[in-house]
Design an enzyme around this catalytic site. Structure first.
Site, PDB file in Angstrom:
ATOM      1  N   HIS A  28      36.726 -56.848  -2.078  1.00  0.00           N
ATOM      2  CA  HIS A  28      35.760 -56.397  -3.082  1.00  0.00           C
ATOM      3  C   HIS A  28      35.418 -54.925  -2.853  1.00  0.00           C
ATOM      4  O   HIS A  28      34.371 -54.595  -2.306  1.00  0.00           O
ATOM      5  CB  HIS A  28      34.508 -57.273  -3.049  1.00  0.00           C
ATOM      6  CG  HIS A  28      34.736 -58.665  -3.529  1.00  0.00           C
ATOM      7  ND1 HIS A  28      34.932 -59.734  -2.673  1.00  0.00           N
ATOM      8  CD2 HIS A  28      34.832 -59.162  -4.794  1.00  0.00           C
ATOM      9  CE1 HIS A  28      35.117 -60.830  -3.380  1.00  0.00           C
ATOM     10  NE2 HIS A  28      35.066 -60.522  -4.674  1.00  0.00           N
ATOM     11  N   HIS A  48      39.752 -52.842  -6.188  1.00  0.00           N
ATOM     12  CA  HIS A  48      39.630 -54.072  -6.981  1.00  0.00           C
ATOM     13  C   HIS A  48      38.927 -53.777  -8.302  1.00  0.00           C
ATOM     14  O   HIS A  48      39.327 -54.284  -9.365  1.00  0.00           O
ATOM     15  CB  HIS A  48      38.844 -55.117  -6.181  1.00  0.00           C
ATOM     16  CG  HIS A  48      38.416 -56.303  -6.985  1.00  0.00           C
ATOM     17  ND1 HIS A  48      39.298 -57.224  -7.516  1.00  0.00           N
ATOM     18  CD2 HIS A  48      37.173 -56.722  -7.365  1.00  0.00           C
ATOM     19  CE1 HIS A  48      38.630 -58.159  -8.179  1.00  0.00           C
ATOM     20  NE2 HIS A  48      37.332 -57.874  -8.111  1.00  0.00           N
ATOM     21  N   HIS A  87      31.362 -54.388 -12.069  1.00  0.00           N
ATOM     22  CA  HIS A  87      31.190 -55.837 -11.907  1.00  0.00           C
ATOM     23  C   HIS A  87      31.012 -56.271 -10.459  1.00  0.00           C
ATOM     24  O   HIS A  87      30.455 -57.344 -10.196  1.00  0.00           O
ATOM     25  CB  HIS A  87      32.369 -56.577 -12.556  1.00  0.00           C
ATOM     26  CG  HIS A  87      33.578 -56.698 -11.682  1.00  0.00           C
ATOM     27  ND1 HIS A  87      34.456 -55.649 -11.468  1.00  0.00           N
ATOM     28  CD2 HIS A  87      34.048 -57.744 -10.949  1.00  0.00           C
ATOM     29  CE1 HIS A  87      35.415 -56.043 -10.660  1.00  0.00           C
ATOM     30  NE2 HIS A  87      35.202 -57.303 -10.326  1.00  0.00           N
ATOM     31  N   ASP A  88      31.439 -55.480  -9.479  1.00  0.00           N
ATOM     32  CA  ASP A  88      31.221 -55.812  -8.065  1.00  0.00           C
ATOM     33  C   ASP A  88      30.539 -54.660  -7.326  1.00  0.00           C
ATOM     34  O   ASP A  88      30.701 -54.498  -6.109  1.00  0.00           O
ATOM     35  CB  ASP A  88      32.551 -56.148  -7.371  1.00  0.00           C
ATOM     36  CG  ASP A  88      32.952 -57.598  -7.575  1.00  0.00           C
ATOM     37  OD1 ASP A  88      32.049 -58.445  -7.704  1.00  0.00           O
ATOM     38  OD2 ASP A  88      34.166 -57.883  -7.634  1.00  0.00           O
ATOM     39  N   ASP A 114      39.140 -60.584 -13.574  1.00  0.00           N
ATOM     40  CA  ASP A 114      38.616 -60.701 -12.214  1.00  0.00           C
ATOM     41  C   ASP A 114      39.521 -61.535 -11.320  1.00  0.00           C
ATOM     42  O   ASP A 114      39.562 -61.337 -10.106  1.00  0.00           O
ATOM     43  CB  ASP A 114      37.211 -61.308 -12.272  1.00  0.00           C
ATOM     44  CG  ASP A 114      36.418 -61.053 -11.002  1.00  0.00           C
ATOM     45  OD1 ASP A 114      36.783 -60.129 -10.245  1.00  0.00           O
ATOM     46  OD2 ASP A 114      35.431 -61.768 -10.757  1.00  0.00           O
TER      47      ASP A 114
END
Length: 685
Positions: A439, A443, A481-482, A593
């Site tokens: 993560h 990514h 998103h992360d 994802d």
């Protein structure tokens, strides 16, 4: 006021011509009444300007001077406003004044360092239309206070194109969100008369009006006529003395300007030192502030990516925004990369024609610019290799992928987003990603590119008739998103009773954190890529981003996937309802994802090794705490368990998602074959 010495002498000579202290009224010489491009109405107490021969910006006429002044104006802005604005060590002057009798009409003027004047004049009716269209929420009382405040507060005035556009930030205590008032200006030229007209005459008129009002006040209080005349005589004497002093000081002003030039040159020499001192001071102040607050508050309130230790087992990371290579940016903005399509990449192999871009590329020590172009040939393809881009750009894959897609979609031009804000935002987001095994920012770049593929080549944008707001929300969601992921999953946070788990009540802990941190970042204008959107557009984008981010919690997968399958059975028109459009976008980011399981095998195996390393790092932490090690996170069972976990994940999660999305988007069906091939790789072991 930032004028040259010759401008000041000319202004003072004009002052001596037009101010008659005996009659106490403002007059205009006959020479000014014709041939100047303006005409004036005499005996008003205020200068009245009427534009002639300008098709771009016709000025109000005296016929507009009917009725009462605009509400609350005299109370809040009884006199003209003036502000010096410094831009890149150059000083601009900005003024605002009422150009019609009785505090009516509104003129804004800008004087650039070269003495060129830009202005815009409105009648009360025209200015009322501007106010009601731009800031209808504010009452006139609040509007005038906000306008006056923009001339007294820092960073509330922005000048574009040397004065062609004047942007005022209006802040009101009754409204938490500032308003932007953008005014297109007309060029009046560099004639000293224009400086006099917009930056001297209004203040003379205001002074005379104030003087007359004071005289009236004194009479009302019963002062004797002789006393009033005596004081006016004394005041006139003071004015004469001031005029004499001005003539005497002109040579001194020239000497002062020479000294100022020397000081400016010295400032240039010391600029770098001063910047270092300010940076160090800011760092020390920030450190002191951080000592007084919770680390999470530091993430939210100090601006930019901030360090936050999720748990004692997570990586300690101090975000450092990357220095981007201007040659790469210009190469992207040149249109070569962003104009390429899956069916036509020939433009990528052509040498740039812009001399500046060519010089920037030639200044690089190696051929990395051309290597980057080769990588971006696959930006619209399924085998885009984020690892290779990351190596070429020295760890900045996320930034260049994000910026390229933002340019490719035309968001900056469509929404008028400043270039430096976009650069600041994506460098800050990249800095906020921790260097985890899986993560991390690579990514994020990978998921971002696959989301783009689903929208574009995959056909979702066309099927769902996505708006520009929908597409920008999808790109932003994938990018953040992360954000600030610690490399430890939601279950770990809950088991150790981490602060975030308590804060979000054990519900989608990390997904809420990613979303909250990113939107807190947008609260600072330096990073706010949504600052130019309307309130409705901003809410639309935010609602879509929140829904997409929270959907990436695999704990909600079954519920979301079931809803998607039901809608497919109903065979909906995916473009009619906003909820259907957002459900489609949710499936796009969910597929992106987990897409590494359906990528070419060489890319998939890189990600498989990284997810194993991150799983085992969490398992090691759980073992040291004497907790039960989570499934597939015990490195001692790698040979027996890891391939089982990958096979099960692809069989029960990835495969069904790819298959369902392929039914919706036939152009995506090919990816299921990659998924089956990668699953068979483990089945053969």
């Amino acid at each position: 006021m930032g004028c040259g010495a010759s401008d000041q002498r000319g202004a003072k000579e004009e002052t001596s011509k037009v101010v008659d202290s005996k009659e106490n009224s403002y007059k205009v010489p006959d020479s000014e009444k014709s041939g100047s491009g303006h005409k004036y109405v005499e005996n008003t107490g205020e200068n009245t300007v009427e534009e002639k021969g300008s098709s771009k910006d016709p000025a109000p006429t005296p016929d507009d001077d009917t009725g009462a002044s605009l509400p609350a104006r005299e109370k809040n802005i009884p006199a003209p406003l003036l502000r010096e604005v410094e831009i890149d060590d150059e000083v601009f002057l900005v003024s605002h004044y009422a150009h019609l009798h009785g505090l009516k009409g509104a003129t804004f003027a800008v004087r650039d360092p070269a003495g060129c004047i830009y202005f815009k004049s409105y009648t009360d009716a025209e200015f009322t239309t501007v106010k009601e269209s731009k800031v209808p929420q504010l009452t006139w009382n609040a509007f005038w206070r906000a306008l006056s405040g923009s001339f007294t507060k820092e960073d509330c005035i922005r000048i574009t194109n040397r004065g062609e556009i004047l942007e005022l930030t209006l802040r009101s205590s009754k409204e938490p969100k500032p308003y932007q008032l953008s005014i297109g200006m007309s060029k009046a030229g560099s004639d000293p008369d224009e400086t006099f007209r917009h930056f001297i005459t209004p203040f003379i008129a205001a002074y005379k009006k104030r003087k007359e009002k004071k005289a009236d006040d004194r009479k009302e209080k019963g002062l004797k006529e002789e006393e009033i005349e005596a004081k006016e005589s004394l005041l006139n004497k003071y004015e004469a003395d001031v005029e004499w002093a001005d003539r005497v000081t002109v040579p001194l002003e020239e000497s002062i300007m020479e000294l100022q030039q020397q000081v400016a040159e010295q400032k240039v020499i010391n600029a770098e030192v001063q910047k270092k001192i300010e940076k160090l001071t800011k760092s020390i102040r920030g450190m002191k502030d951080e000592e007084r607050m919770h680390p999470l508050d530091g993430l939210y309130s100090l601006g930019g990516a901030r360090p936050f230790q999720h748990t004692e087992w997570s990586i300690h990371h101090v975000p450092k925004p990357a220095t981007v290579e201007n040659a790469y940016l210009r190469l992207i903005e040149d249109g070569r990369i962003t104009d390429a399509t899956p069916d036509n990449v020939s433009c990528l192999t052509q040498r740039p024609t812009d001399p500046e871009v060519i010089d920037l590329i030639d200044s690089l020590p190696d051929d990395r610019a051309w290597q980057l172009i080769e990588c971006f040939e696959k930006l619209d393809k399924w085998d885009y290799d984020a690892f290779q881009v990351n190596e070429i750009t020295s760890g900045n894959c996320f930034f260049y992928t994000s910026y390229t897609l933002f340019v490719k979609y035309g968001f900056m031009s469509h929404f008028n987003i400043p270039r430096d804000v976009v650069i600041n935002f994506f460098t800050a987001v990249q800095a906020g990603y921790l260097p985890n095994h899986y993560h991390n920012s690579i990514h994020a770049a990978d998921v971002l590119q696959i989301t783009h593929y689903i929208l574009g080549p995959g056909g979702m944008s066309r099927l769902c008739k996505l708006s520009e707001e929908d597409k920008m929300a999808a790109i932003i969601s994938s990018a953040i998103h992360d954000y600030n992921h610690p490399g430890l999953n939601n279950n770990f946070h809950t088991r150790v009773a981490a602060y975030l788990s308590t804060l979000y009540n054990d519900r989608s802990v990390l997904e809420n954190h990613h979303c909250a941190c990113a939107f807190e970042l947008l609260n600072h204008s330096k990073y706010d890529i949504l600052q130019t959107l309307s309130d409705d557009q901003r809410k639309d984008v935010r609602d879509t981003v929140v829904e997409m981010l929270l959907s990436t919690d695999m704990g909600n997968h079954a519920k979301i996937f079931s809803a998607f399958r039901r809608r497919q059975v109903e065979n909906p028109d995916w473009s009619k309802k906003k909820e259907d459009v957002r459900l489609a976008l949710v499936m796009a980011i969910k597929l992106a994802d987990i897409s590494n399981c359906g990528r070419p095998k060489d890319i998939y195996l890189k990600w498989a090794k990284r997810i194993a390393d991150e799983f085992y790092a969490q398992g090691d932490a759980e073992a040291r705490m004497c907790h039960t090690i989570s499934p597939f996170m015990d490195r001692r069972k790698h040979e027996t368990d890891f391939h089982k976990g990958q096979t099960s994940f692809m069989s029960y999660i990835v495969g069904p998602v790819f298959e369902s999305v392929g039914e919706m988007l036939p152009r995506m069906r090919f990816a299921l074959d990659f998924c089956k091939s990668n699953r068979d790789h483990w089945g053969s072991r």
